[in-house]
Every structure is written in C-alpha cells, then in structure tokens.
Scaffold this motif. Structure first.
Motif, mmCIF file in Angstrom:
data_model
loop_
_atom_site.group_PDB
_atom_site.id
_atom_site.type_symbol
_atom_site.label_atom_id
_atom_site.label_comp_id
_atom_site.label_asym_id
_atom_site.label_seq_id
_atom_site.Cartn_x
_atom_site.Cartn_y
_atom_site.Cartn_z
ATOM 1 N N ALA A 55 0.818 -1.218 0.000
ATOM 2 C CA ALA A 55 0.000 0.000 0.000
ATOM 3 C C ALA A 55 0.854 1.271 0.000
ATOM 4 O O ALA A 55 0.546 2.200 -0.761
ATOM 5 C CB ALA A 55 -0.973 -0.012 1.173
ATOM 6 N N SER A 59 0.306 3.731 -3.148
ATOM 7 C CA SER A 59 -0.355 5.025 -2.950
ATOM 8 C C SER A 59 0.383 6.095 -3.734
ATOM 9 O O SER A 59 -0.175 7.149 -4.034
ATOM 10 C CB SER A 59 -0.419 5.398 -1.477
ATOM 11 O OG SER A 59 0.816 5.933 -1.016
ATOM 12 N N SER A 66 -4.317 9.303 -4.099
ATOM 13 C CA SER A 66 -3.500 8.423 -3.254
ATOM 14 C C SER A 66 -4.334 7.688 -2.213
ATOM 15 O O SER A 66 -4.015 6.560 -1.850
ATOM 16 C CB SER A 66 -2.371 9.215 -2.586
ATOM 17 O OG SER A 66 -2.884 10.283 -1.816
ATOM 18 N N ALA A 70 -4.280 3.742 -1.849
ATOM 19 C CA ALA A 70 -3.832 3.159 -0.580
ATOM 20 C C ALA A 70 -4.895 2.245 0.015
ATOM 21 O O ALA A 70 -4.613 1.103 0.415
ATOM 22 C CB ALA A 70 -3.471 4.268 0.407
ATOM 23 N N HIS A 157 -0.849 10.672 0.151
ATOM 24 C CA HIS A 157 -0.154 9.464 0.602
ATOM 25 C C HIS A 157 -0.448 9.185 2.086
ATOM 26 O O HIS A 157 0.417 9.314 2.953
ATOM 27 C CB HIS A 157 1.357 9.599 0.384
ATOM 28 C CG HIS A 157 1.707 9.896 -1.036
ATOM 29 N ND1 HIS A 157 1.148 9.221 -2.106
ATOM 30 C CD2 HIS A 157 2.543 10.801 -1.587
ATOM 31 C CE1 HIS A 157 1.629 9.689 -3.236
ATOM 32 N NE2 HIS A 157 2.479 10.659 -2.962
#
Lengths: 432, 153
Positions: A55, A59, A66, A70, A157
């Motif tokens: 992940a 991401s 993102s 994710a 992120h």
C-alpha cells in the motif's frame, strides 16, 4: 494515413496528454488520445515485496488519488489474507474516500472545467471574473483536504490507514472541527449546483455510451459498497463479479499511448461520476435527486460533458454523507481499537472501489510468506481512454462544420470532462 | 512577518525533484535566517494557501525546462513568463496558475513572490537526478542562502 496534432499538450488536466487526428485523405478516420507520460512500472516493482510495503508503494501511483490507491490496496491484501476490518474502520476509510472525492471534484469543477464555460483560458482569469465561485471551490477543496489529513494522517499518501484498521482514530475535537467545516461545505456544494446549473449549453456531442461502475448494494459510496460491477448501456444492464474484473477491462496496449486501453465485449467503457450515478440512481439521496433535477441532468446521458454535472451532484452527496458519518462517530463515540492481526498466507485478493475518476482495481497474489508474486492495478483513466477516443470521434463527426480552432476547443472540453488522471494511467507499459 | 521557501516538484521524477532537494538542504543549514520557514509542497500548491498568507516574502523553488541543466535564476513572479506549454503541467493546475489564482482572490501579494528556478535535463518518472543538476545543487543552495541572509531584516 497522415496525422494532425490538434493539441500537443492538453491543458487543465492532471498529467501530460494530447489529441491527434488520423486522416485518410480529407476524412478523419480516427481521433487519438495520446498519453505522453512515461511508464512507471509500479506493478513490476512490487514483485517480491512484503505485504506491508504494497500500500505505501502503490499510494504513490498518484498524489491526487493516493487515498483510493492506498485503501484499495489494503482491501485487496485483506481479501487475500482473510482479514475483515471493523465497522468503525470501514467508516473511517469511507471518510477518507469522501475527502478525496470532495477535493478532487472541487478542483476539477471550479478550476479545470469552468474556465471553458466562461470563455476564459485559465483558472486565474476565472478567479478575477468569478471570485465567489472560485472561493467556494477552494473552500470545498480545503474541506476535502482536512478530511484526508484528519483521518488519513496527511493530505496525500495517507499513513494512518493500515492493514486491518487505522493507526490513530480521530478524537472528539477533530470530529467537532470536521462537523463545523462540513456544515459550511454544504452551502458551498449548493452554490456549486447553482453555478453549474446556470452554465451555457454544452450539448455539441451525443453518443450512446456504455457505463461501468460498482453496483452499490444499499447506499451511495465509493469503498466496500458492493462486490460486482454494473455495465449499463442502451442494450441493458449486465453484471461482472469484482473478482472477474479482467473480463470487464481486457486491457491491451496501443501504439500511440503509454496507457493501455480497456474494452468490454468490444465496447469502450466510461467510468467516473456519471457512470456511478447512471448505475446507481436508486441509491441517490433526496438532496442528490434535487441536485440532479436542478442541473437538468437526464440519466442515462449521451453527453460526456455531463460528467462534470455528475461530479457536482456527488459534491452534494459526499458532504451530506461525510457529515452523517461524523455525527454518528460523535454520537456513538470513537472506540479504541487495535488493527486486526495479520496472518499472511498464499492466495489472491482483489478489491474494486470507486476512485474520484471511476473504477479502480487492485489485485495481488501472495506466496505463503506474504510476498507479492503478481500484481495488477487498473486505473479509471486507463479504462476511460478508449471511451474518450469514441467521444472524440463523435465530436469530430458532429462538429464538422466548425473551424479547426472551435473543434479543438470542443475536443479539449470533452477530454477535460473525463477529468483524466494521466499519471495513474501509465503505471505499466508494454508498448507496441 | 516571516519569510517562506517552498520546494516544489515530484521527488520520483528525475530532475523535477530539484525543488525538494534544495529545500531540504536549506532547511538543514544552520545559517538559514531564523525568520525563514522551509516547506515542501509536492505537486499541490493550493493546499498551502493558509501558509502563504501574511508572509513578507515567498520563494518557490522549482524545476524549469528551457534553461541549461544545473543553471539557476531567481525571478520575481511579476516577471515570470510561462511558455504556452509551460502550463501543461503534471500539477494539474500549474504552480504559476495556482499562485495567480491566490493573487486574483487577494490572498497573496504578487510583489512578495519569487521563483528560484533550476534548469533541468530529465524529468522522467522513476529516474534519479541528472549529474548536471545533482552537482549544481550545493552551489545553488549556497546562492539562495546568501540571498536570504542578505535580505534579512
């Protein structure tokens, strides 16, 4: 065959793309959406990686989407290992998705799409001529960012979404701030409906379109809302189980683009807000139904530019739903939960969600130690590429009496209506 | 009022990471004036609106095509001219457009904004800094630091 490059670098989209006409003599034989960004090879980068790195790596396919990458990645790994997140985790992940959708749609509607309708070349000029609209758009974007920062740990992120749960649950003060901001955002979402409802007509292109979206079982949403994909066209409604997504996308490389094209039974697919509304009209709340009516949005639509209107409907829905979740968490209290324990095992897991631009698929195969053997990521802009070209062709055919400059402007509007995220679409290349 | 240096760019895209690396070098330098704050903005400058407002000076550090790789220029925002394809940006709203939006909304004084531009060679994804940019960064950081110290109140 000769080519005419109408648009070398498409403006007001994420990433680098262009539009080229393919000519046979004086006739336009095809219109291409050229994806110019280089390959990113992220799927191959995952091979041999341990499950807890997947992940965080994926991401970074994109900074705009993102959260979608994710969380979808986490859900795919959880499916492979048989992990079931708690209801509270599901609510928090949904809040992150809503924040990302609000941010992305606000940016696209107010800063990327609207300039065309007001006859201005860019967002800065629009900010001078329509300051209240642009301010509302920036406020909505900031609210979306705040949701992502509060729940995800940062605006891009996200670090707080982990396998089996979340790292840190929001505290009451966080939720009260969100409730205050979402209350104000509801007004901005209603303003968005008013602004877009008053725009000049944009019905210069019409084409039967095949739409694809997650079929939402019980409520309108973007993550963990259904386990099959609805494909809706003039020919009716078909279904594809999420685990059989490859039958839906049938990706193939094309010579003019680093993004692979997707087709279903020989038909290009359109995904995104318009597809979601088309496939899930019965799940839209009263406020959403009112927005659809005020915008004059008729479903199913044959006009790809209605995707922008659909995004405005989703702004209304998303703010409403986010507020409801926050109220629920405040009312029930946030529970102190530890993430579900992870026991890696061999097997495959697939997750299909709705990123801001449409269907997103993450599918991984793990070995018995929890290391990646195979990874497949299919992004909405890659799915949309073939449909975008179909609408380009229809625009050329239906605007043949227009000057080259006007045709170019209209093709750019079609491209922007899709709200493409080109960086996402070029995660893997096998060219030619 | 405080001053702000913002490093822009994609750290995963070759020389587009120049702004990231420069801002990191500045932030780590003990000679940085106390009134200068350093941030990294990645690719979404509009998220920084609240951090930009009220500053006496804002310097955006970013990669720039059309300049010799490793070269450096400090340009006032009011003198910045983007080429027509300069707005076609992986930032979905170009950094210059984002500043112009905030200026148009009265959130930012354009006279307080400058661009520290680094000429780039290769901005392809998943590549490292080119030799030309990597070797030039220390001297560019030193030049920026000298300017910031000279302009300290």
């Amino acid at each position: 065959m000769s080519t005419i490059t109408l648009v070398e670098h498409l403006a007001r989209v994420e990433g680098h793309g262009g539009i080229t006409l393919e000519m046979e003599g004086d006739d336009v034989s095809s219109v291409r959406f050229d994806v110019l960004e280089g390959p990113r090879l992220l799927e191959q980068l995952l091979h041999g990686q341990p499950y807890d790195q997947v992940a965080p790596i994926l991401s970074r396919i994109c900074s705009i989407c993102s959260v979608a990458h994710a969380v979808t990645s986490l859900e795919a790994t959880e499916a492979a290992f048989g992990i079931v997140p708690s209801p509270q985790t599901r609510l928090l992940r949904e809040l992150m998705f809503l924040g990302e959708n609000i941010e992305s749609h606000a940016l696209h509607v107010f800063l990327l799409a609207l300039p065309d309708y007001f006859g201005v070349p860019s967002a800065p000029v629009l900010a001078k001529t329509q300051p209240e609209a642009v301010r509302a758009g920036l406020r909505l974007k900031a609210t979306g960012n705040l949701l992502q920062e509060t729940i995800g740990g940062r605006a891009i992120h996200p670090v707080n979404a982990v396998l089996g749960g979340v790292g840190r649950a929001p505290v009451e003060a966080d939720l009260r701030e969100l409730r205050y901001r979402l209350g104000a955002a509801a007004e901005d979402a209603r303003l968005a409906v008013s602004v877009v409802a008053a725009l000049p007509p944009d019905d210069f292109v019409s084409a039967d379109t095949t739409f694809a979206a997650v079929e939402m079982r019980s409520r309108y949403g973007y993550v963990a809302v259904g386990d099959r994909i609805a494909v809706v066209s003039a020919g009716g409604r078909r279904h594809v189980p999420s685990a059989e997504y490859r039958a839906l996308t049938s990706e193939r490389a094309v010579a003019h683009s680093y993004a692979k094209h997707s087709m279903f039974a020989g038909e290009p697919l359109m995904v995104g807000a318009l597809a979601r509304l088309t496939a899930n009209r019965r799940r839209v709340s009263a406020a959403g139904v009112d927005a659809i009516a005020r915008l004059g949005l008729v479903l199913p639509s044959t006009n790809p530019l209605d995707n922008t209107r659909a995004q405005v409907v989703e702004l209304v829905l998303d703010v409403e739903r986010a507020l409801a979740i926050v109220e629920q968490l405040l009312s029930e209290g946030v529970q102190a939960e530890r993430p579900v324990a992870v026991q890696p095992r061999a097997g495959r897991g697939t997750a299909v969600t709705e990123a801001p631009r449409g269907l997103l698929v993450h599918s991984y195969e793990y070995d018995e130690r929890g290391r990646v053997v195979d990874a497949d990521v299919i992004t909405p802009t890659a799915i949309n590429a073939a449909s975008m070209e179909q609408h380009f062709r229809a625009s050329v055919a239906q605007c043949s009496d227009k000057s080259t400059g006007e045709l170019t402007r209209r093709l750019e509007m079609v491209a922007r209506a899709y709200d493409p995220c080109i960086s996402c679409s070029v995660h893997l290349v096998r060219r030619g | 009022m405080s001053r702000l240096v913002v490093g822009l760019g994609n750290p995963s895209a070759g020389d587009d990471a120049a702004g990231w690396y420069l801002s990191a070098q500045l932030a780590a330098d003990p000679r940085l004036p106390a009134d200068v704050e350093v941030l990294r903005a990645g690719t979404d400058l509009l998220r920084l609106e609240l951090q930009l407002v009220g500053r006496s000076d804002v310097i955006f550090v970013d990669a720039c095509s059309g300049m010799a790789p490793g070269s450096f220029a400090l340009v006032p925002h009011t003198e910045l001219r983007e080429t027509p394809d300069g707005r076609q940006h992986a930032h979905h709203l170009s950094a210059v457009d984002a500043v112009d939006v905030l200026v148009a909304l009265g959130r930012l004084d354009p006279r307080c904004v400058r661009w520290a531009l680094v000429g780039v060679q290769d901005v392809r994804a998943e590549t490292a800094l080119s030799d030309a940019v990597r070797t030039a960064l220390p001297a560019i950081a030193a030049d920026l630091l000298t300017a910031l110290r000279a302009e300290a109140a």
